[in-house]
Scaffold this motif. Structure first.
Motif, PDB file in Angstrom:
ATOM      1  N   MET A 181       0.746  -1.114  -0.016  1.00 34.03           N
ATOM      2  CA  MET A 181      -0.017   0.146  -0.088  1.00 34.03           C
ATOM      3  C   MET A 181       0.977   1.370  -0.109  1.00 34.03           C
ATOM      4  O   MET A 181       1.446   1.557   0.852  1.00 34.03           O
ATOM      5  N   ASP A 182       0.877   1.921  -1.051  1.00 34.27           N
ATOM      6  CA  ASP A 182       1.592   3.382  -1.002  1.00 34.27           C
ATOM      7  C   ASP A 182       0.815   4.453  -1.066  1.00 34.27           C
ATOM      8  O   ASP A 182      -0.261   4.726  -1.637  1.00 34.27           O
ATOM      9  N   LEU A 183       1.065   5.309   0.001  1.00 32.01           N
ATOM     10  CA  LEU A 183       0.135   6.343   0.603  1.00 32.01           C
ATOM     11  C   LEU A 183       0.243   7.393  -0.786  1.00 32.01           C
ATOM     12  O   LEU A 183      -0.883   7.885  -0.788  1.00 32.01           O
ATOM     13  N   LYS A 184       1.235   7.517  -1.435  1.00 30.86           N
ATOM     14  CA  LYS A 184       1.303   8.503  -2.566  1.00 30.86           C
ATOM     15  C   LYS A 184       0.222   8.154  -3.624  1.00 30.86           C
ATOM     16  O   LYS A 184      -0.396   9.073  -4.216  1.00 30.86           O
ATOM     17  N   ASN A 185       0.034   7.002  -3.828  1.00 26.55           N
ATOM     18  CA  ASN A 185      -0.962   6.459  -4.968  1.00 26.55           C
ATOM     19  C   ASN A 185      -2.433   6.779  -4.321  1.00 26.55           C
ATOM     20  O   ASN A 185      -3.513   7.151  -5.102  1.00 26.55           O
ATOM     21  N   ILE A 186      -2.633   6.683  -3.020  1.00 24.08           N
ATOM     22  CA  ILE A 186      -3.997   6.664  -2.398  1.00 24.08           C
ATOM     23  C   ILE A 186      -4.279   8.170  -2.450  1.00 24.08           C
ATOM     24  O   ILE A 186      -5.350   8.618  -2.905  1.00 24.08           O
ATOM     25  N   PHE A 187      -3.253   9.120  -2.260  1.00 17.82           N
ATOM     26  CA  PHE A 187      -3.655  10.279  -2.648  1.00 17.82           C
ATOM     27  C   PHE A 187      -3.767  11.163  -3.711  1.00 17.82           C
ATOM     28  O   PHE A 187      -4.650  11.974  -4.168  1.00 17.82           O
ATOM     29  N   THR A 188      -3.063  10.480  -4.782  1.00 15.92           N
ATOM     30  CA  THR A 188      -3.426  10.919  -6.154  1.00 15.92           C
ATOM     31  C   THR A 188      -4.728  10.481  -6.716  1.00 15.92           C
ATOM     32  O   THR A 188      -5.373  11.049  -7.386  1.00 15.92           O
ATOM     33  N   LEU A 189      -5.262   9.222  -6.203  1.00 16.98           N
ATOM     34  CA  LEU A 189      -6.466   8.745  -6.222  1.00 16.98           C
ATOM     35  C   LEU A 189      -7.562   9.554  -5.674  1.00 16.98           C
ATOM     36  O   LEU A 189      -8.569  10.077  -6.321  1.00 16.98           O
ATOM     37  N   ALA A 190      -7.343  10.214  -4.426  1.00 14.64           N
ATOM     38  CA  ALA A 190      -8.059  11.118  -3.804  1.00 14.64           C
ATOM     39  C   ALA A 190      -8.068  12.393  -4.542  1.00 14.64           C
ATOM     40  O   ALA A 190      -9.265  13.096  -4.859  1.00 14.64           O
ATOM     41  N   ALA A 191      -6.993  12.946  -5.203  1.00 10.91           N
ATOM     42  CA  ALA A 191      -7.373  14.072  -5.639  1.00 10.91           C
ATOM     43  C   ALA A 191      -7.992  13.906  -7.032  1.00 10.91           C
ATOM     44  O   ALA A 191      -8.481  14.934  -7.606  1.00 10.91           O
ATOM     45  N   ILE A 192      -7.873  12.836  -7.804  1.00 13.39           N
ATOM     46  CA  ILE A 192      -8.710  12.706  -8.914  1.00 13.39           C
ATOM     47  C   ILE A 192     -10.302  12.690  -8.762  1.00 13.39           C
ATOM     48  O   ILE A 192     -11.067  13.219  -9.345  1.00 13.39           O
ATOM     49  N   MET A 193     -10.405  12.060  -7.580  1.00 15.88           N
ATOM     50  CA  MET A 193     -11.728  11.978  -6.913  1.00 15.88           C
ATOM     51  C   MET A 193     -12.532  13.336  -6.644  1.00 15.88           C
ATOM     52  O   MET A 193     -13.567  13.583  -6.713  1.00 15.88           O
ATOM     53  N   VAL A 194     -11.706  14.234  -6.172  1.00 17.33           N
ATOM     54  CA  VAL A 194     -11.969  15.620  -5.633  1.00 17.33           C
ATOM     55  C   VAL A 194     -12.763  16.303  -6.748  1.00 17.33           C
ATOM     56  O   VAL A 194     -13.701  16.737  -6.836  1.00 17.33           O
ATOM     57  N   ALA A 195     -12.131  16.067  -8.103  1.00 17.15           N
ATOM     58  CA  ALA A 195     -12.580  16.949  -9.264  1.00 17.15           C
ATOM     59  C   ALA A 195     -13.975  16.049  -9.676  1.00 17.15           C
ATOM     60  O   ALA A 195     -14.996  16.823 -10.052  1.00 17.15           O
ATOM     61  N   ILE A 196     -14.228  14.802  -9.299  1.00 20.22           N
ATOM     62  CA  ILE A 196     -15.494  14.139  -9.591  1.00 20.22           C
ATOM     63  C   ILE A 196     -16.370  14.602  -8.666  1.00 20.22           C
ATOM     64  O   ILE A 196     -17.841  15.078  -8.861  1.00 20.22           O
ATOM     65  N   VAL A 197     -16.085  14.632  -7.320  1.00 21.34           N
ATOM     66  CA  VAL A 197     -17.002  15.100  -6.249  1.00 21.34           C
ATOM     67  C   VAL A 197     -17.474  16.498  -6.394  1.00 21.34           C
ATOM     68  O   VAL A 197     -18.746  16.964  -6.155  1.00 21.34           O
ATOM     69  N   LEU A 198     -16.489  17.584  -6.777  1.00 19.98           N
ATOM     70  CA  LEU A 198     -16.800  18.934  -6.958  1.00 19.98           C
ATOM     71  C   LEU A 198     -17.633  19.034  -8.072  1.00 19.98           C
ATOM     72  O   LEU A 198     -18.797  19.721  -8.014  1.00 19.98           O
ATOM     73  N   ALA A 199     -17.705  18.133  -9.233  1.00 16.60           N
ATOM     74  CA  ALA A 199     -18.742  18.227 -10.404  1.00 16.60           C
ATOM     75  C   ALA A 199     -19.959  17.763  -9.881  1.00 16.60           C
ATOM     76  O   ALA A 199     -20.993  18.134 -10.119  1.00 16.60           O
ATOM     77  N   VAL A 200     -20.015  16.641  -9.412  1.00 18.97           N
ATOM     78  CA  VAL A 200     -21.295  15.992  -8.906  1.00 18.97           C
ATOM     79  C   VAL A 200     -22.127  16.925  -7.870  1.00 18.97           C
ATOM     80  O   VAL A 200     -23.432  17.016  -7.904  1.00 18.97           O
ATOM     81  N   SER A 201     -21.269  17.375  -6.901  1.00 16.79           N
ATOM     82  CA  SER A 201     -21.753  18.437  -6.263  1.00 16.79           C
ATOM     83  C   SER A 201     -22.251  19.433  -6.480  1.00 16.79           C
ATOM     84  O   SER A 201     -23.659  19.884  -6.239  1.00 16.79           O
ATOM     85  N   GLU A 202     -21.758  20.021  -7.349  1.00 16.34           N
ATOM     86  CA  GLU A 202     -22.503  21.280  -8.266  1.00 16.34           C
ATOM     87  C   GLU A 202     -23.567  20.848  -8.836  1.00 16.34           C
ATOM     88  O   GLU A 202     -24.777  21.802  -9.025  1.00 16.34           O
ATOM     89  N   VAL A 203     -23.586  19.928  -9.774  1.00 17.90           N
ATOM     90  CA  VAL A 203     -25.022  19.348 -10.372  1.00 17.90           C
ATOM     91  C   VAL A 203     -26.022  19.020  -9.346  1.00 17.90           C
ATOM     92  O   VAL A 203     -27.014  19.574  -9.657  1.00 17.90           O
ATOM     93  N   LEU A 204     -25.934  18.447  -8.278  1.00 12.91           N
ATOM     94  CA  LEU A 204     -26.846  18.311  -7.342  1.00 12.91           C
ATOM     95  C   LEU A 204     -27.130  19.808  -6.656  1.00 12.91           C
ATOM     96  O   LEU A 204     -28.497  19.670  -6.401  1.00 12.91           O
ATOM     97  N   LYS A 205     -26.518  20.470  -6.418  1.00 13.22           N
ATOM     98  CA  LYS A 205     -26.767  21.783  -5.771  1.00 13.22           C
ATOM     99  C   LYS A 205     -27.692  22.437  -6.701  1.00 13.22           C
ATOM    100  O   LYS A 205     -28.761  23.130  -6.370  1.00 13.22           O
ATOM    101  N   LYS A 206     -27.386  22.564  -8.031  1.00 10.38           N
ATOM    102  CA  LYS A 206     -28.326  23.193  -8.893  1.00 10.38           C
ATOM    103  C   LYS A 206     -29.465  22.544  -9.178  1.00 10.38           C
ATOM    104  O   LYS A 206     -30.680  23.152  -9.492  1.00 10.38           O
TER     105      LYS A 206
END
Length: 87
Positions: free
Chosen positions: A1-26
């Motif tokens: 388990m490499d912490l760098k890969n997990i945080f990279t994955l989380a950073a990619i998921m941030v963009a998805i979460v932001l997009a979905v949050s904005e769509v749900l908010k609107k």
């Protein structure tokens, strides 16, 4: 388990979460005071959805989703403050 890969994955998921949050908010006219908890829940859900596609255990993906949700809610708050200052 490499912490760098997990945080990279989380950073990619941030963009998805932001997009979905904005769509749900609107779409559902969600009040802005509920957006941080909405972002965290969406992040955890995205982590759970991405789990079969990754090599990590389910709890690691849930934590990565949680981190992505917290980061997305912080980004949302930062953008909200910058809109007030700039506009």
């Amino acid at each position: 388990m490499d912490l760098k890969n997990i945080f990279t994955l989380a950073a990619i998921m941030v963009a998805i979460v932001l997009a979905v949050s904005e769509v749900l908010k609107k779409t559902f006219k969600i009040n802005t005071q509920y957006m941080p908890i909405t972002s965290v829940v969406i992040g955890i859900f995205i982590g759970l959805v991405c789990w079969p596609l990754s090599e990590y255990l389910v709890y690691i993906m849930l934590i990565a989703g949680f981190v992505a949700g917290l980061t997305a809610s912080g980004t949302f708050d930062l953008l909200k403050v910058s809109k007030k200052v700039g506009g």
